[in-house]
Design an enzyme around this catalytic site. Structure first.
Site, mmCIF file in Angstrom:
data_model
loop_
_atom_site.group_PDB
_atom_site.id
_atom_site.type_symbol
_atom_site.label_atom_id
_atom_site.label_comp_id
_atom_site.label_asym_id
_atom_site.label_seq_id
_atom_site.Cartn_x
_atom_site.Cartn_y
_atom_site.Cartn_z
ATOM 1 N N GLY A 120 -2.407 0.201 -6.051
ATOM 2 C CA GLY A 120 -3.309 0.042 -4.925
ATOM 3 C C GLY A 120 -3.041 -1.253 -4.211
ATOM 4 N N GLY A 133 -7.232 -5.597 1.140
ATOM 5 C CA GLY A 133 -7.575 -6.957 1.510
ATOM 6 C C GLY A 133 -7.713 -7.847 0.285
ATOM 7 C CE LYS A 140 -8.927 -5.478 -7.659
ATOM 8 N NZ LYS A 140 -10.283 -5.262 -7.135
ATOM 9 C CG ASP A 150 -17.433 -3.269 -0.674
ATOM 10 O OD1 ASP A 150 -17.968 -2.599 0.240
ATOM 11 O OD2 ASP A 150 -16.234 -3.550 -0.687
#
Lengths: 176, 499
Positions: B90, B93, B112, B205
């Site tokens: 993936g 931003g 990540k 989010d």
């Protein structure tokens, strides 16, 4: 031209490495005194390549032109790749860091800029080259003058009008 | 336009710039006499020049620094600390996400890579560390667990549970969720939110991109408590909202108070849940398909009016839940995920997710309870039986007795625990059962294995006893494999069979 092509290929990795160094330094927001000067990019790459293949470059001006062009090429390719990744091939829109391109008055789309520069080249190839040297190569007015073999005053004049034209083109470009 | 024309324009542009105000206007009028097009062109260039500010003044590597550094860490195939990077899964931003293998613990993880700003800015880094620590404390089947925050060679990485599957966004591309899938999905998401809110952690989010359904049906919410790293640093929210083409990004899921940067709490997640639920039910965003519609709804919300969504969802109970989530004023929404979860669960019970529609709530559980108590009694009797046959099977009799005792104790305790939960807190039962079932399965299997072992050892000498033990072992196994799944499904504790 074939020779330029070859030069470009050997230059790309070096320029890319320098680009990253500069971008990282910028993001660290080092104080101006510590920042690599814009020309250091071209300069360092120049020195490194001169050591490898001293005869390939006709002169420093020739080198600057090619370095700036390869930087443009790198950035545009990356903008395209990133857009393709994000939207499955639709036209990507890469907005540049706004704090730097004149507050929020003009939002710059890298790919739209590239296309506008192509159109500018059709009107005045020298002006397009000048923008390439200044924006993608990061050369100062004086260095640009040296690289293009014209006076600094002329560089400023061309820069002013080319910049105004490009800004207008980008504003009116469809944001789709 | 051609080069000659452009030269003419350029010359006039420079000449005009040397003059000011009225003199400039007069000059241009004279110089372009009879060519209004030329006049307009030069005037528009001058206007552009005057408002272009610092346009293109910074070199490209500063203006596009993020673009250049974006995949500086294109790491596929490399080893980072204890992690071997397998592939990129993936990108956004918030940086790049890789599937990796933790060589120390021998498990697959998601790694990540955070954008460089986090490494450089001490305040952001500290905040991130704090939030990652809080989020790592979350343990819930519907939440992708955060394992650690690693600092490798000066770069920051968040290591978390690797979740493979389809995001709800991907599922939405195929239209709304099927009815029998919708409510269970909502229950899973709401129960994850409820668990997090009870620990004081807000997602901030929640959106279809952040929820993944694994192949086994388990739904996982990603990036809990780390939402702020997902917002592009160079674009404020209102700006993204107005950019055409990205309108259905995060802003469509933000509660009105989030736009003002006012206090963010669990009720923001409740709002986002409402948007998500609507989207999963209808396949469309509740605030409309385009940026203009979204802006209208957002304006209504920001002004304290709840969005006037004209369509209604079926069933009405779902409509009521979603509308309560989407209230403009936080005080009118559910106070937290727990309260919302109760309503979604009630909806689930009412929507006939189970095959046993005819039973009312208590009836549905009756057979399941009966089964639990029966098997528990049978299991409890087995240590007594093995105690008596123990002297007949030397030298293993005692060992087998102890094994039967241990297995039966575990199984009986856990089954009675579930039975008790079903009497006292039926809403917690599905989760509780899911947690305890593997242990029950194991202890029952062990118990029947012991019984079979005893039967085999006694066969020939005490055939009647061996036959009895074998029968009980088969009863336990058959109940485990056939009867229990049926009663459990009838009680609504398992989703209906997949077609």
């Amino acid at each position: 031209m074939a020779d330029d092509r070859q030069s470009l290929d050997s230059l790309l990795p070096v320029v890319y490495q320098e680009l990253r160094k500069l971008a990282a330094a910028y993001l660290r927001r080092e104080r101006p005194g510590q920042t690599l000067q814009p020309t250091a990019l071209v300069h360092e790459a120049y020195l490194r390549l001169m050591k490898d293949k001293p005869n390939r470059w006709q002169n420093r001006a020739h080198f600057c032109a090619i370095a700036a062009h390869s930087m443009r090429q790198i950035l545009i390719e990356r903008a395209r790749a990133r857009g393709a990744l994000k939207r499955g091939g639709a036209r990507p829109r890469i907005t540049l860091d706004e704090g730097l391109v004149g507050g929020s008055e003009v939002s710059t789309d890298l790919l739209a800029l590239d296309e506008a520069m192509e159109r500018l080249a059709a009107l005045d190839a020298g002006q397009a080259r000048l923008v390439e040297l200044r924006f993608f190569g990061g050369l100062t007015v004086e260095e640009t003058a040296e690289a293009m073999n014209i006076s600094p005053a002329t560089v400023k004049r061309h820069w002013t009008v080319a910049r105004a034209w490009l800004a207008r083109e980008l504003e009116s470009a469809p944001n789709a | 336009m051609n080069p000659t024309r452009w030269r003419q324009i350029t010359d006039l542009f420079h000449a005009a710039l040397e003059r000011e105000g009225e003199a400039r206007a007069a000059f241009l009028r004279d110089a372009t006499a009879g060519d209004p097009e030329l006049l307009a062109e030069v005037q528009s260039l001058i206007a552009s020049h005057e408002r272009s500010g610092a346009f293109l003044d910074a070199p490209a590597w500063e203006a596009a620094a993020h673009l250049i550094l974006d995949d500086e860490r294109a790491l596929t195939g490399k080893t980072l600390g204890a992690y071997r990077i397998a592939e990129e899964i993936g990108r956004g931003g918030m940086g790049v996400v890789y599937a990796a293998h933790d060589e120390r613990l021998g498990r697959d993880v998601a790694l990540k890579a955070l954008p460089p700003e986090f490494t450089r800015d001490a305040r952001r880094r500290e905040r991130l560390t704090r939030e990652a620590r809080a989020a790592a404390a979350l343990s819930h089947p519907s939440i992708a667990t955060i394992y650690s925050l690693e600092d490798i060679d000066g770069e920051l990485y968040i290591v978390s549970e690797l979740v493979r599957g389809r995001t709800l966004r991907e599922e939405l591309h195929g239209g709304p969720l099927a009815r029998e899938q919708l409510v269970p999905t909502l229950v899973q998401i709401a129960s994850g939110l409820a668990a997090a809110h009870e620990q004081g952690i807000v997602h901030r989010d929640l959106k279809p991109e952040n929820v993944i359904r694994r192949a086994d049906g388990q739904v996982k919410i990603l990036d809990f408590g780390l939402a702020h790293i997902d917002t592009a640093p160079d674009l404020p929210a209102f700006k993204r909202l107005t950019e055409a083409g990205v309108a259905m990004g995060t802003p469509g899921y933000m509660a009105p108070e989030q736009f003002g940067g006012r206090s963010i709490d669990a009720r923001c997640d409740v709002f986002a849940f409402g948007v998500l639920a609507w989207e999963l039910a209808t396949g469309e965003h509740p605030f409309g398909a385009d940026a203009a519609a979204l802006l209208t709804r957002m304006t209504e919300l920001l002004e304290g009016r709840s969005a006037g969504i004209s369509r209604h969802l079926a069933p009405p109970a779902l409509d009521r839940i979603v509308r309560r989530c989407l209230r403009a004023r936080p005080a009118e929404r559910y106070a937290s995920g727990r309260e919302m979860l109760e309503d979604v669960r009630a909806l689930e019970r009412a929507s006939g997710w189970t095959s046993a529609r005819a039973f009312d709530d208590t009836d549905r559980l009756w057979w399941w309870r009966f089964h639990q108590v029966s098997i528990a009694s049978l299991n409890a009797a087995m240590p007594i039986a093995t105690w008596f046959v123990r002297p007949l099977v030397r030298p293993f009799g005692s060992w087998l007795f102890f094994a039967a005792l241990a297995a039966a104790t575990v199984s009986v305790t856990l089954r009675l625990n579930l039975w008790f939960t079903s009497r006292v807190q039926a809403d917690l039962l599905p989760e509780q059962r899911g947690r305890l079932y593997p242990s029950i399965l194991l202890s029952d299997a062990l118990l029947s294995a012991v019984l079979i072992a005893l039967a085999v050892l006694m066969a020939g000498n005490h055939d009647e006893v061996a036959a009895l033990l074998l029968t009980v072992a088969i009863v336990i196994l058959a109940s485990l494999a056939l009867i229990e799944p049926t009663t459990t499904r009838a009680a609504g504790l398992l989703p209906p069979r997949q077609r």
